[in-house]
Design a protein around this motif. Structure first.
Motif, short mmCIF file in Angstrom:
data_model
loop_
_atom_site.label_atom_id
_atom_site.label_comp_id
_atom_site.label_asym_id
_atom_site.label_seq_id
_atom_site.Cartn_x
_atom_site.Cartn_y
_atom_site.Cartn_z
N ALA A 68 0.91 -1.45 0.14
CA ALA A 68 -0.01 0.16 0.06
C ALA A 68 1.09 1.19 -0.12
O ALA A 68 0.58 2.33 -0.36
CB ALA A 68 -0.95 0.04 1.22
N GLU A 69 1.98 1.17 0.42
CA GLU A 69 3.28 2.12 0.37
C GLU A 69 4.28 1.71 -0.54
O GLU A 69 5.40 1.96 -0.22
CB GLU A 69 3.66 2.56 1.59
N ARG A 70 3.85 1.34 -1.72
CA ARG A 70 4.87 0.64 -2.79
C ARG A 70 6.16 1.61 -2.95
O ARG A 70 7.14 1.06 -2.89
CB ARG A 70 4.07 0.48 -3.82
N ASN A 71 5.79 2.83 -3.14
CA ASN A 71 7.13 3.62 -3.14
C ASN A 71 8.13 3.70 -2.27
O ASN A 71 9.21 4.27 -2.26
CB ASN A 71 6.65 5.19 -3.39
N ALA A 72 7.74 3.29 -0.81
CA ALA A 72 8.43 3.19 0.07
C ALA A 72 9.34 2.15 0.10
O ALA A 72 10.27 1.78 1.10
CB ALA A 72 7.85 3.33 1.60
N ILE A 73 9.19 1.10 -0.85
CA ILE A 73 9.96 -0.10 -0.77
C ILE A 73 11.28 0.06 -1.87
O ILE A 73 11.24 0.60 -2.93
CB ILE A 73 9.27 -1.47 -1.53
N PRO A 74 12.61 -0.07 -1.36
CA PRO A 74 13.67 0.57 -1.94
C PRO A 74 14.13 -0.23 -3.07
O PRO A 74 13.76 -1.61 -3.11
CB PRO A 74 14.56 0.37 -0.86
N PRO A 75 14.54 0.13 -4.10
CA PRO A 75 15.07 -0.72 -5.43
C PRO A 75 16.29 -1.41 -4.73
O PRO A 75 17.00 -0.88 -3.98
CB PRO A 75 15.39 0.26 -6.39
N LEU A 76 16.48 -2.86 -4.92
CA LEU A 76 17.73 -3.38 -4.79
C LEU A 76 18.95 -2.91 -4.94
O LEU A 76 19.95 -2.86 -4.27
CB LEU A 76 17.37 -5.00 -5.27
N ARG A 77 18.94 -2.11 -6.21
CA ARG A 77 20.42 -1.53 -6.71
C ARG A 77 20.83 -0.52 -5.72
O ARG A 77 21.83 -0.30 -5.50
CB ARG A 77 20.05 -1.23 -8.02
N ASP A 78 19.62 0.20 -4.93
CA ASP A 78 20.02 1.16 -4.06
C ASP A 78 20.48 0.61 -2.72
O ASP A 78 21.13 1.38 -1.99
CB ASP A 78 18.80 1.97 -3.96
N LEU A 79 20.13 -0.68 -2.35
CA LEU A 79 20.68 -1.14 -1.20
C LEU A 79 21.93 -1.93 -1.25
O LEU A 79 22.62 -1.91 -0.37
CB LEU A 79 19.49 -2.41 -0.53
N SER A 80 21.95 -2.74 -2.44
CA SER A 80 23.52 -3.47 -2.65
C SER A 80 23.87 -2.85 -3.97
O SER A 80 23.52 -3.54 -5.14
CB SER A 80 23.03 -5.07 -2.68
N PRO A 81 24.91 -2.38 -3.90
CA PRO A 81 25.68 -1.98 -5.21
C PRO A 81 26.39 -3.03 -6.02
O PRO A 81 26.14 -2.89 -7.35
CB PRO A 81 27.06 -1.17 -4.59
N ASP A 82 26.42 -4.16 -5.30
CA ASP A 82 26.89 -5.40 -6.15
C ASP A 82 25.81 -6.19 -6.87
O ASP A 82 26.19 -6.88 -7.57
CB ASP A 82 27.51 -6.47 -5.09
N HIS A 83 24.78 -5.63 -6.74
CA HIS A 83 23.64 -6.30 -7.39
C HIS A 83 23.21 -5.44 -8.78
O HIS A 83 22.36 -5.50 -9.43
CB HIS A 83 22.40 -6.33 -6.74
N LYS A 84 24.00 -4.21 -9.08
CA LYS A 84 23.48 -3.48 -10.08
C LYS A 84 23.66 -3.98 -11.35
O LYS A 84 22.82 -3.62 -12.42
CB LYS A 84 24.45 -2.12 -9.99
N ARG A 85 24.36 -5.10 -11.62
CA ARG A 85 24.54 -5.87 -12.97
C ARG A 85 23.32 -6.39 -13.36
O ARG A 85 22.80 -6.50 -14.38
CB ARG A 85 25.75 -6.57 -13.06
#
Length: 251
Positions: A68-85
């Motif tokens: 219900a507050e979907r925009n408050a869920i962080p993108p994985l790439r913002d949490l873990s730089p190693d997952h950006k690929r």
């Protein structure tokens, strides 16, 4: 005290050493495995799967409340730089309850039933609500260690399920609400959500059941990962994200 520069200098060395030793570790872990070394594993090998499937409606309620507050869920790439690929844009979002055995208290408080249920999984490493937005794609890749297995439980599956899938080796799998499957992510896998709806799952990583030397190698490798910048950066970023969200709620 370590400076940021020193940390950046040491991290590539750790990564290089880890990559060099990984095939050796994985070979020994596979030899000591108490479950088959195949891409897709039978749910009956893991008694806790049936309990989670039975409790799926309760977890779906918590998932919907968070969405219900979907925009408050962080993108994985913002949490873990190693997952950006493998997270090339912001359409793969992650709401962590546990990361490498360490709970995220603020998030667990928002999904207490789910947090309690996953805490009982033997060898739990990570548990999170994984959200893939419409059109989201996770490119082909392989996991780093045989020491962990992955499990996916459908919590919010697009009605057009045929166009939302994960391919693990030669197996193409579709999520169903309240159903789980377990797989070995060291086999190449890729995900696509070619629908106009969100795909939501409970994503679990847990220790592969092992014995003997394989068990020892598993513990050594996972212990090293837990102490690495790969995990520390993600933990710090989750804490930072939650602080920012808490401040925004006060405004």
């Amino acid at each position: 005290m370590k400076t940021g520069y020193q940390g950046r200098m040491k991290r590539p060395l750790l990564v290089r050493v880890g990559k060099a030793l990984r095939p050796w570790f994985n070979g020994l872990i596979a030899k000591g495995s108490l479950v088959p070394n195949i891409p897709l594993l039978d749910n009956s090998l893991f008694p806790w799967v049936a309990a989670l499937e039975k409790a799926a409606p309760l977890m779906q309620e918590e998932f919907r409340a968070i969405m219900a507050e979907r925009n408050a869920i962080p993108p994985l790439r913002d949490l873990s730089p190693d997952h950006k690929r493998i997270a090339p844009d912001s359409r793969w979002k992650s709401f962590f309850l546990y990361g490498y055995g360490i709970p995220v208290p603020e998030n667990c408080a928002r999904a207490p039933v789910t947090a309690q249920l996953v805490a009982g999984i033997p060898g739990l490493c990570s548990a999170l609500f994984s959200v893939l937005e419409p059109g989201g794609e996770i490119p082909p890749h392989k996991g780093v260690t045989k020491g962990m297995l992955n499990a996916h439980l459908g919590l919010g599956v697009p009605r057009d399920r045929d166009n939302c899938w994960i391919k693990v080796a030669d197996h193409t799998l579709h999520w169903d609400d309240g159903r789980m499957f377990v797989f070995d992510d060291t086999y190449q896998h890729t995900v696509q959500n070619n629908t106009d709806e969100v795909r939501g799952i409970l994503f679990i990583q847990f220790e592969r059941p092992t014995r003997g030397l394989g068990r020892l190698m598993q513990r050594l490798f996972l212990g090293g990962v837990k102490k690495s910048a790969f995990v520390k950066d993600a933990q710090n970023n989750i804490e930072r994200w939650n602080r920012i969200q808490a401040e925004l709620e006060k405004v």
